[in-house]
Design an enzyme around this catalytic site. Structure first.
Site, PDB file in Angstrom:
ATOM      1  N   TRP A 103       0.824  -1.210   0.000  1.00 24.39           N
ATOM      2  CA  TRP A 103       0.000   0.000   0.000  1.00 24.39           C
ATOM      3  C   TRP A 103       0.855   1.256   0.000  1.00 24.39           C
ATOM      4  O   TRP A 103       0.495   2.248  -0.635  1.00 24.39           O
ATOM      5  CB  TRP A 103      -1.012  -0.025   1.150  1.00 24.39           C
ATOM      6  N   ASP A 172      -1.602   6.763   6.349  1.00 28.24           N
ATOM      7  CA  ASP A 172      -2.667   5.870   5.883  1.00 28.24           C
ATOM      8  C   ASP A 172      -2.988   4.954   7.060  1.00 28.24           C
ATOM      9  O   ASP A 172      -2.184   4.091   7.426  1.00 28.24           O
ATOM     10  CB  ASP A 172      -2.159   5.069   4.669  1.00 28.24           C
ATOM     11  N   LYS A 196     -12.308  -1.791   7.403  1.00 37.81           N
ATOM     12  CA  LYS A 196     -11.625  -2.684   8.337  1.00 37.81           C
ATOM     13  C   LYS A 196     -12.044  -2.378   9.772  1.00 37.81           C
ATOM     14  O   LYS A 196     -12.665  -3.190  10.437  1.00 37.81           O
ATOM     15  CB  LYS A 196     -10.117  -2.590   8.179  1.00 37.81           C
TER      16      LYS A 196
HETATM   17  N1  PMP Z   1      -4.086   1.102   2.594  1.00 42.26           N
HETATM   18  C1  PMP Z   1      -4.113   0.002   3.355  1.00 42.26           C
HETATM   19  C2  PMP Z   1      -3.226  -0.062   4.557  1.00 42.26           C
HETATM   20  C3  PMP Z   1      -4.941  -1.064   3.011  1.00 42.26           C
HETATM   21  O1  PMP Z   1      -4.955  -2.169   3.759  1.00 42.26           O
HETATM   22  C4  PMP Z   1      -5.768  -0.963   1.871  1.00 42.26           C
HETATM   23  C5  PMP Z   1      -6.743  -2.045   1.459  1.00 42.26           C
HETATM   24  N2  PMP Z   1      -6.573  -3.264   1.931  1.00 42.26           N
HETATM   25  C6  PMP Z   1      -5.690   0.188   1.096  1.00 42.26           C
HETATM   26  C7  PMP Z   1      -4.861   1.210   1.493  1.00 42.26           C
HETATM   27  C8  PMP Z   1      -6.527   0.362  -0.142  1.00 42.26           C
HETATM   28  O2  PMP Z   1      -7.794   0.684   0.277  1.00 42.26           O
HETATM   29  P1  PMP Z   1      -9.033   0.830  -0.692  1.00 42.26           P
HETATM   30  O3  PMP Z   1      -9.377  -0.538  -1.130  1.00 42.26           O
HETATM   31  O4  PMP Z   1     -10.055   1.450   0.211  1.00 42.26           O
HETATM   32  O5  PMP Z   1      -8.635   1.725  -1.806  1.00 42.26           O
END
Ligand code: PMP
Length: 361
Positions: A103, A172, A196
């Site tokens: 990520w 994030d 989450k």
């Molecule tokens: N950042 C983290 C730490 C994640 O775990 C995730 C998704 N698992 C994301 C960003 C991406 O999120 P989204 O699917 O809401 O775009």
């Protein structure tokens, strides 16, 4: 009886049962309107009260003063990967990132579209099994960006990096929002996909410190500007009503059950149970994350062979323990222990893992 299992999926993820029950009970008639929450106009006073309550609860639970503007946006955390640089990059100054996994890497890729990006620390060399120490950001950075918890690799910051005085720290927090008591005012921007620790997929929480709004350039699309959403109370366009509504219920539930301090206590207890099971398995279960970087939220581990891992996932299913297969980048198993996962769920899991080991070691 409706069937319910222990859901260890990484996201969308388990939500507190009382929240789902409340949503079920008021699904057809929202606040006496005779309309379902999924049918309601976002211009009604009933809906406005949901937005206000959800926003106030975020301030209260995260101890964020009013200078932080709370936004409820769509497009997932992945959209914030480009909205962050679009809004607060500064011409001629580097955007500095720490790369702790998929990520972070995705966020870095998007920022590069907006200017010079410096990766100041990374744990890539060891398959992202740790959070780098002694991270240093430069004084002239436009901002510093970190990923608070690495959902795939199971690592989490235990200490937050320091930033030079005028450099805002952007985080994030998709997979560790409100998992423990921290000083949230050390961040200039916090963003998190809801799916989450907060609610269903479909909404992303963003908290931006007011002074940073001054940086936002005029010449970016309206929907990309945080200021658009600040000025319109996250209702410049139709908001994700259902996801915000469930997030509000889950924030109310968090408050009723003791807020973030009580949640931290429960989360530490759950994580300890599972990490102890891994550590006391004579090497049968092997944790991916280094001990000093272990996540409270996503516990990643491997077993002596992929065949045993498959078997373990299969047997777990029979015990109503669901969603344990690891991400392909790490392999093995991953148990996500988000806020809504009960201590009982983790006790069932550790009991099962101990029995499985005794049978196969
Ligand atoms: N950042 C983290 C730490 C994640 O775990 C995730 C998704 N698992 C994301 C960003 C991406 O999120 P989204 O699917 O809401 O775009």
């Amino acid at each position: 009886m409706t069937k319910r299992v222990y859901n260890f999926y990484p996201g969308p993820a388990t939500l507190p049962l009382p929240v789902l029950e409340k949503a079920r009970d008021e699904f057809l008639d929202f606040m006496g309107t005779g309309i379902s929450v999924v049918e309601i106009s976002h211009r009604t006073k009933e809906w406005q009260s949901v937005m206000d309550d959800a926003t106030n609860l975020v301030h209260e639970m995260m101890k964020l003063p009013t200078e932080y503007k709370i936004l409820w946006l769509m497009g997932g955390a992945s959209t914030q990967f480009y909205m962050v640089p679009a809004n607060i990059s500064v011409k001629g100054k580097p955007m500095e990132y720490v790369d702790t996994g998929t990520w972070s890497t995705n966020a870095i890729k998007e920022a590069k579209l907006y200017g010079d990006v410096k990766v100041v620390a990374s744990s890539k060399e060891d398959n992202f099994s740790f959070i780098p120490k002694d991270i240093r950001f430069s004084e002239d950075a436009a901002y510093a960006h970190i990923t608070g918890n690495n959902t795939i690799y199971g690592t989490e910051y235990h200490e937050w990096p320091k930033v030079p005085e005028d450099v805002p720290l952007v985080v994030d927090m998709s997979s560790n929002l409100m998992d423990r008591v921290i000083d949230n005012t050390q961040f200039g921007v916090i963003y998190a996909g809801a799916q989450k620790n907060l609610g269903p997929a479909g909404v992303t929480l963003v908290a931006v410190r007011e002074d940073l709004l001054k940086r936002i350039p005029e010449n970016i699309p309206t929907m990309m500007k945080w200021t658009t959403h600040v000025q319109k109370g996250s209702m410049f366009n139709t908001p994700s009503v259902f996801a915000i509504y469930i997030s509000k219920l889950s924030l109310e539930y968090l408050k009723e059950t003791g807020g973030v301090p009580a949640m931290e206590k429960k989360n530490r207890e759950k994580a300890k149970l599972l990490y102890d099971t891994i550590d006391n398995s004579n090497g049968f279960y092997k944790g991916h994350a280094r001990k000093d970087s272990r996540s409270l939220m996503n516990v990643t581990f491997t077993m002596p062979s992929p065949e045993l891992e498959d078997k373990c996932v299969e047997e777990a299913l029979k015990r109503n323990l669901v969603g344990l297969k690891g991400h392909r980048s790490v392999g093995g198993m991953r148990a996500s222990l988000y806020n809504a996962m009960s201590l009982d769920g983790v006790k069932e899991l550790t009991k099962f893992l101990t029995e499985f080991r005794e049978e196969h070691q």
